[in-house]
Motif scaffolding. Structure first.
Motif, PDB file in Angstrom:
ATOM      1  N   PRO A  48      16.187 -35.412  66.457  1.00 37.46           N
ATOM      2  CA  PRO A  48      17.059 -35.653  65.294  1.00 37.46           C
ATOM      3  C   PRO A  48      17.796 -34.374  64.908  1.00 37.46           C
ATOM      4  O   PRO A  48      17.230 -33.284  64.937  1.00 37.46           O
ATOM      5  CB  PRO A  48      16.071 -36.074  64.205  1.00 37.46           C
ATOM      6  CG  PRO A  48      14.774 -35.434  64.597  1.00 37.46           C
ATOM      7  CD  PRO A  48      14.759 -35.433  66.101  1.00 37.46           C
ATOM      8  N   ALA A  49      19.065 -34.521  64.569  1.00 41.49           N
ATOM      9  CA  ALA A  49      19.876 -33.360  64.206  1.00 41.49           C
ATOM     10  C   ALA A  49      20.169 -33.366  62.717  1.00 41.49           C
ATOM     11  O   ALA A  49      20.325 -34.425  62.095  1.00 41.49           O
ATOM     12  CB  ALA A  49      21.181 -33.355  64.994  1.00 41.49           C
ATOM     13  N   GLY A  50      20.247 -32.174  62.162  1.00 40.58           N
ATOM     14  CA  GLY A  50      20.617 -32.058  60.768  1.00 40.58           C
ATOM     15  C   GLY A  50      22.123 -32.187  60.598  1.00 40.58           C
ATOM     16  O   GLY A  50      22.884 -32.216  61.567  1.00 40.58           O
ATOM     17  N   THR A  51      22.551 -32.268  59.356  1.00 39.21           N
ATOM     18  CA  THR A  51      23.985 -32.343  59.065  1.00 39.21           C
ATOM     19  C   THR A  51      24.521 -30.925  58.938  1.00 39.21           C
ATOM     20  O   THR A  51      24.290 -30.238  57.941  1.00 39.21           O
ATOM     21  CB  THR A  51      24.234 -33.122  57.761  1.00 39.21           C
ATOM     22  OG1 THR A  51      23.639 -34.419  57.877  1.00 39.21           O
ATOM     23  CG2 THR A  51      25.726 -33.254  57.497  1.00 39.21           C
ATOM     24  N   VAL A  52      25.217 -30.496  59.987  1.00 39.55           N
ATOM     25  CA  VAL A  52      25.697 -29.117  60.042  1.00 39.55           C
ATOM     26  C   VAL A  52      27.181 -29.121  60.387  1.00 39.55           C
ATOM     27  O   VAL A  52      27.605 -29.786  61.340  1.00 39.55           O
ATOM     28  CB  VAL A  52      24.929 -28.299  61.106  1.00 39.55           C
ATOM     29  CG1 VAL A  52      25.378 -26.842  61.071  1.00 39.55           C
ATOM     30  CG2 VAL A  52      23.433 -28.405  60.889  1.00 39.55           C
ATOM     31  N   ALA A  53      27.966 -28.401  59.622  1.00 40.87           N
ATOM     32  CA  ALA A  53      29.400 -28.316  59.893  1.00 40.87           C
ATOM     33  C   ALA A  53      29.648 -27.381  61.072  1.00 40.87           C
ATOM     34  O   ALA A  53      28.967 -26.367  61.238  1.00 40.87           O
ATOM     35  CB  ALA A  53      30.136 -27.803  58.659  1.00 40.87           C
ATOM     36  N   ALA A  54      30.619 -27.743  61.900  1.00 39.80           N
ATOM     37  CA  ALA A  54      30.981 -26.891  63.034  1.00 39.80           C
ATOM     38  C   ALA A  54      31.581 -25.585  62.524  1.00 39.80           C
ATOM     39  O   ALA A  54      32.234 -25.550  61.478  1.00 39.80           O
ATOM     40  CB  ALA A  54      31.972 -27.610  63.938  1.00 39.80           C
TER      41      ALA A  54
END
Length: 614
Positions: free
Chosen positions: A309-315
């Motif tokens: 699962p990935a977190g919500t991270v801005a590029a």
């Protein structure tokens, strides 16, 4: 769980290593008692001495492991002023993975990132933490990719992996130190070598699990795209670094030169060859595992990341080097700390590139000039020596030695390539041409005004007596005087030579020597010592002293000075080397001679074959 497993495995197997040693000690003692009761003290001593020496090596290995400290690796320590944004990201990520931030960040000259901890009591008590960040990563990655790498490394702290690094390190050190001190034929050594392989298999398996565990932090704190692209970038960047060192640095370094801004040059190469690096990243990643690897293959790690699962991270596609206050200054400071110039002449990149290539060309043409000197009897051979052979119609006769089984006419025609190198060297010596640095393509040979200069047509004219005068006229127009292009190195040396084998205790003209087999010649080291110590002696010699120094210190026989080699027997080797000066050197391998590597003799025989073919 992986950390606990590795701790238990490292400690138990390290203890087991010495349990095996104690059992063998008991066996040796029992054998000694039995031998003494059935023979005499002299026989018992001779039979047991090798075994006792091997067990002594175990004690030395243990003592070395206990006393050795796992000190931080060298690098440039970055404080808040040097990298305020980098420190901010590291602290943020440390909080996110619920661990203490590192005490220092060190910039290192590697395509890598790592963490270390000076823990105590087998990792039960934590210690000073160091985060190592390779400058090439900062130069080539985006901020979000570097964030993924840092999250992975801090994940090792969170999993308490680094606390156990000292245990694993000491275990490897103790076992390796023991193996090094036991001779190959010692029976006790076979037991320890088998155990060492088992230890590495177990420890490496635990290490691979730790890497997959730390990858969770990468995905959670940087996202799938940044985490997987960072993994793909690492092998591509490693290839780019090797290309940079091999193509741009190595030749000049070997010529006694050094660039004034090593890492700045790599940064410029990355910018100029970004498309090539991007293409490398698209290659199918390796998925073939090995029990000896400390890291899983990149392909397997990418597949595992896809399931996390990935977190919500801005590029964040900013260049990672913006996290440093001044990446160019950091690179120069790192070079001063981590790169030993060793009396090399430090030059700016344009001058370094030109001087490096010019030195390589001079080395090549010196070989041709020396051959011309032997052919004509001239003590100061140069370009005019070669051109005189052309005018006299003898170029083909001279050139036959460079091309094997060809007629003199064919050899003269094929000498166009070597002639072009000779003319290039002459133009450089006359300061009428130079090599211009390019980060996106090979260096370009240019004239005095910076225009591309191609001497191939003049070289074609220069190999024929009928057109030689035209070639000389065109050289004069360029301001090139052939008379100024002469030999620099009058005798071949072992500078930058590679080792292709070695044989201990070989008789040269009935006197024992150690024989070092280089790709340019043979080094004859007198007074070698006992044959039984030959392999270790050869290894120690080559590890402690550069081959060029050994060749200068002892007798060096360049292959180009050999006319022919008469091999009368291959095993054990018997040969007679005939030199251009008329000397004949007898070489005789003894039954007690030791090969550094199994192919040492075969490599030497192949060299002899090439000499006879020429």
């Amino acid at each position: 769980m992986a950390a606990t497993y590795r701790a238990l495995a490292s400690v138990v197997m390290l203890i087991g290593f010495y349990v095996v040693a104690l059992l063998q000690l008991a066996a040796v003692a029992a054998l000694g008692v039995w031998l003494y009761s059935h023979s005499n003290a002299l026989v018992t001593g001779k039979l047991l001495l090798p075994l006792v020496i091997a067990l002594g090596a175990v004690a030395v290995g243990l003592w070395r492991a206990i006393r050795t400290k796992n000190e931080p690796a060298p690098g440039l320590v970055l404080d808040e002023r040097d990298a305020p944004q980098l420190w901010a990201i590291v602290r943020e990520l440390a909080t996110a993975v619920d661990t203490r931030a590192p005490d220092e960040i060190r910039l290192v000259p590697e395509v890598n990132a790592a963490v270390g901890e000076q823990s105590r009591l087998l990792g039960l008590i934590g210690g000073r933490r160091t985060l190592y960040v390779g400058l090439p990563l900062l130069q080539a990655m985006r901020v979000d990719q570097l964030r993924s790498v840092l999250a992975h490394e801090l994940g090792h702290y969170s999993g308490k992996h680094t606390r156990l690094g000292g245990v694993a390190y000491r275990g490897r050190l103790a076992i390796e130190g023991t193996i090094e001190r036991i001779k190959p034929r010692n029976p006790i050594g076979l037991v320890f070598k088998g155990y060492s392989k088992l230890y590495l298999m177990v420890d490496n398996a635990a290490s691979r699990r730790q890497e997959l565990e730390a990858d969770r932090a990468s995905v959670q704190l940087a996202g799938h795209e940044a985490a997987t692209s960072a993994l793909r970038t690492l092998p591509a960047l490693d290839a780019a670094w090797n290309f940079f060192m091999g193509r741009y640095v190595q030749s000049g370094w070997q010529a006694g030169l050094a660039p004034d801004d090593l890492f700045g040059g790599f940064g410029r190469l990355i910018q100029a060859r970004r498309e090539e690096i991007d293409e490398l990243q698209q290659e199918v990643p390796d998925r073939k595992p090995s029990r000896w690897d400390t890291h899983p293959p990149v392909g397997i790690r990418i597949d595992a990341m896809a399931q996390l699962p990935a977190g919500t991270v801005a590029a964040d596609d900013r260049p990672a080097h913006t996290l440093l206050s001044d990446v160019l200054e950091a690179g120069r400071r790192l070079q001063s700390l981590a790169v030993d110039h060793d009396n090399r002449q430090v030059l700016p990149w344009p001058e370094f590139t030109h001087a490096a290539i010019a030195a390589g060309v001079q080395r090549q043409v010196d070989g041709i000039y020396r051959a011309a000197g032997r052919f004509t009897g001239t003590s100061e051979p140069g370009l005019t020596t070669i051109l005189d052979l052309v005018r006299d119609g003898r170029l083909g006769e001279f050139a036959e030695q460079f091309f094997g089984d060809v007629t003199p006419e064919e050899a003269a025609a094929r000498f166009t390539g070597p002639m072009e190198r000779l003319l290039v060297n002459a133009a450089v010596r006359a300061q009428r041409a130079r090599w211009a640095l390019s980060w996106g393509s090979p260096a370009q040979f240019v004239g005095a005004a910076g225009e591309p200069l191609d001497l191939a047509d003049i070289a074609k004219l220069a190999v024929s007596a009928q057109t030689l005068d035209e070639a000389l006229a065109r050289l004069a127009e360029l301001g090139v005087d052939p008379g100024n292009a002469t030999v620099v190195q009058r005798r071949a040396t072992a500078d930058n030579a590679g080792v292709i084998g070695a044989i201990g205790n070989v008789k040269i003209d009935d006197v024992e020597h150690d024989l070092l087999i280089l790709d340019r010649g043979l080094v004859l080291v007198g007074g070698p010592g006992k044959a039984g110590d030959g392999e270790k002696r050869l290894k120690d010699m080559l590890e402690s002293t550069p081959v060029a120094t050994l060749a200068a210190r002892h007798q060096f026989l360049p292959y180009e000075e050999m006319v022919s080699v008469n091999v009368t027997k291959q095993i054990p080797l018997r040969a007679e080397l005939t030199l251009h000066d008329g000397r004949v050197i007898a070489m005789k391998e003894l039954f007690g001679s030791v090969l550094l590597e199994r192919r040492s003799r075969d490599n030497l025989l192949r060299v002899f074959e090439r000499i006879n073919e020429d």
